[in-house]
Design an enzyme around this catalytic site. Sequence first.
Site, PDB file in Angstrom:
ATOM      1  N   ASN A   9      -2.466 -10.737  -0.838  1.00 60.56           N
ATOM      2  CA  ASN A   9      -1.224 -10.112  -0.150  1.00 60.56           C
ATOM      3  C   ASN A   9      -1.202  -9.841   0.772  1.00 60.56           C
ATOM      4  O   ASN A   9      -1.799  -8.959   1.787  1.00 60.56           O
ATOM      5  CB  ASN A   9      -1.868  -8.515  -1.704  1.00 60.56           C
ATOM      6  CG  ASN A   9      -0.261  -7.468  -1.208  1.00 60.56           C
ATOM      7  OD1 ASN A   9       1.068  -7.996   0.168  1.00 60.56           O
ATOM      8  ND2 ASN A   9      -0.185  -6.218  -1.451  1.00 60.56           N
ATOM      9  N   LYS A  11       1.008  -8.661   2.240  1.00 61.24           N
ATOM     10  CA  LYS A  11       1.640  -6.752   3.043  1.00 61.24           C
ATOM     11  C   LYS A  11       3.084  -7.448   3.615  1.00 61.24           C
ATOM     12  O   LYS A  11       3.294  -8.347   4.799  1.00 61.24           O
ATOM     13  CB  LYS A  11       0.457  -6.119   3.240  1.00 61.24           C
ATOM     14  CG  LYS A  11      -0.531  -5.636   1.939  1.00 61.24           C
ATOM     15  CD  LYS A  11      -1.002  -3.867   1.831  1.00 61.24           C
ATOM     16  CE  LYS A  11      -2.171  -3.883   0.873  1.00 61.24           C
ATOM     17  NZ  LYS A  11      -2.628  -2.822   0.471  1.00 61.24           N
ATOM     18  N   HIS A  96       3.609  -3.100  -7.624  1.00 59.61           N
ATOM     19  CA  HIS A  96       2.462  -2.477  -6.427  1.00 59.61           C
ATOM     20  C   HIS A  96       2.434  -0.739  -5.808  1.00 59.61           C
ATOM     21  O   HIS A  96       3.350  -0.316  -5.821  1.00 59.61           O
ATOM     22  CB  HIS A  96       1.688  -3.407  -4.961  1.00 59.61           C
ATOM     23  CG  HIS A  96       0.810  -3.488  -3.942  1.00 59.61           C
ATOM     24  ND1 HIS A  96       0.430  -2.133  -3.261  1.00 59.61           N
ATOM     25  CD2 HIS A  96       0.047  -4.098  -3.139  1.00 59.61           C
ATOM     26  CE1 HIS A  96      -1.051  -2.113  -2.921  1.00 59.61           C
ATOM     27  NE2 HIS A  96      -1.047  -3.267  -3.669  1.00 59.61           N
ATOM     28  N   GLU A  98       1.606   0.756  -3.272  1.00 56.27           N
ATOM     29  CA  GLU A  98       2.434   0.982  -2.205  1.00 56.27           C
ATOM     30  C   GLU A  98       4.184   1.164  -2.212  1.00 56.27           C
ATOM     31  O   GLU A  98       5.018   1.665  -1.863  1.00 56.27           O
ATOM     32  CB  GLU A  98       2.077  -0.414  -0.994  1.00 56.27           C
ATOM     33  CG  GLU A  98       0.679   0.406  -0.599  1.00 56.27           C
ATOM     34  CD  GLU A  98       0.295  -0.984   0.052  1.00 56.27           C
ATOM     35  OE1 GLU A  98       0.968  -1.654   0.100  1.00 56.27           O
ATOM     36  OE2 GLU A  98      -1.447  -0.917   0.250  1.00 56.27           O
ATOM     37  N   GLU A 166      -5.702  -2.135  -9.528  1.00 50.66           N
ATOM     38  CA  GLU A 166      -5.896  -1.354  -7.842  1.00 50.66           C
ATOM     39  C   GLU A 166      -5.685  -0.102  -8.118  1.00 50.66           C
ATOM     40  O   GLU A 166      -5.148   0.189  -7.728  1.00 50.66           O
ATOM     41  CB  GLU A 166      -5.035  -2.153  -7.051  1.00 50.66           C
ATOM     42  CG  GLU A 166      -4.285  -4.065  -6.810  1.00 50.66           C
ATOM     43  CD  GLU A 166      -4.125  -4.217  -5.391  1.00 50.66           C
ATOM     44  OE1 GLU A 166      -4.166  -4.836  -5.028  1.00 50.66           O
ATOM     45  OE2 GLU A 166      -2.837  -3.412  -5.634  1.00 50.66           O
ATOM     46  N   GLY A 172      -7.789  -0.340   1.275  1.00 51.27           N
ATOM     47  CA  GLY A 172      -7.658  -0.095   2.821  1.00 51.27           C
ATOM     48  C   GLY A 172      -8.800   0.565   2.896  1.00 51.27           C
ATOM     49  O   GLY A 172      -8.694   1.473   3.954  1.00 51.27           O
ATOM     50  N   SER A 206     -10.266  -3.131  -1.414  1.00 53.00           N
ATOM     51  CA  SER A 206     -11.509  -3.017  -0.646  1.00 53.00           C
ATOM     52  C   SER A 206     -12.163  -4.610  -0.756  1.00 53.00           C
ATOM     53  O   SER A 206     -13.736  -4.550  -0.819  1.00 53.00           O
ATOM     54  CB  SER A 206     -11.611  -2.118  -0.146  1.00 53.00           C
ATOM     55  OG  SER A 206     -11.581  -0.798   0.297  1.00 53.00           O
TER      56      SER A 206
HETATM   57  P1  13P Z   1      -7.109  -4.267   0.666  1.00 50.59           P
HETATM   58  O1  13P Z   1      -8.190  -5.451   0.297  1.00 50.59           O
HETATM   59  O2  13P Z   1      -6.654  -4.514   1.718  1.00 50.59           O
HETATM   60  O3  13P Z   1      -7.929  -2.989   0.048  1.00 50.59           O
HETATM   61  O4  13P Z   1      -5.741  -3.675  -0.443  1.00 50.59           O
HETATM   62  C1  13P Z   1      -5.269  -4.545  -1.490  1.00 50.59           C
HETATM   63  C2  13P Z   1      -4.143  -4.632  -2.021  1.00 50.59           C
HETATM   64  O5  13P Z   1      -3.651  -3.562  -1.953  1.00 50.59           O
HETATM   65  C3  13P Z   1      -4.314  -5.793  -2.589  1.00 50.59           C
HETATM   66  O6  13P Z   1      -3.180  -5.563  -2.987  1.00 50.59           O
END
Ligand code: 13P
Length: 244
Positions: A9, A11, A96, A98, A166, A172, A206
């Site tokens: 992803n 983003k 997601h 976010e 997640e 992150g 992560s």
């Molecule tokens: P990270 O791997 O940067 O922690 O992000 C995970 C994520 O949100 C994937 O959709």
Amino acid sequence: MRRKLIAGNWKMNGLLADGIALAAAVAELAKPRKHKCDILICPPFTLLIEAVRAVAGTPIAVGGQDCHMKASGAHTGDVSAPMLADLGCRYVILGHSERRADHKEPDSLIKTKAQAALAASLIPIVCVGETEAERDSGRTLEVVAGQLKGSLPEGGTAERVVIAYEPVWAIGTGRTPTLAEVQEVHAMIRRESGLGQGVRILYGGSMKPSNAQELLALPDVDGGLIGGASLKADDFWAIATACP
Ligand code: 13P
């Protein structure tokens, strides 16, 4: 036997030149080998067509990071599931954390979007996960089960739907739940999904080359949804090759 899925992803990252270079680098790594897992990259909308071109002729699939619940119409700034499918996308990430946070997306909307994805022959990757406060108050299983119930599409099957767990606090941050905690949530998701033993459940938050192997070896972890580490072709590839 569930085939693992390693999904990147990206983003909101990548201008045209970086995005093309990253997709081409992943395609190059994928080319000469046989793969034990399915591999997917989900760039931002602006890079999708270039990503589809870059991975042509490789087994890598391309997916979107969101779609609208309607197929077309007066929805300024939105992109529909048929538009993604038309470009050559095979998957779309939905719900997601976010998007749940930034765009206040409720479970009911995610469910409708997932149904739109299915109608366009896309595989929705439906995301669920608890916040740190929810975990600290011992509500993880209840929260995730509730999101699952509200967000999964009607009419989905194990082959046509993917679920991603997640934990919001692991995204992150470099922190992850313990292996036992991940396995506990994944096993519950499989039970509660109603989709049977064949549904693929990805872990995200992560995931990186140094922890991928142990996470991917858990019995109910069927792959990864990778953010930061998917922006470096070598790291993403190291995770893909960590599949047992
Ligand atoms: P990270 O791997 O940067 O922690 O992000 C995970 C994520 O949100 C994937 O959709």
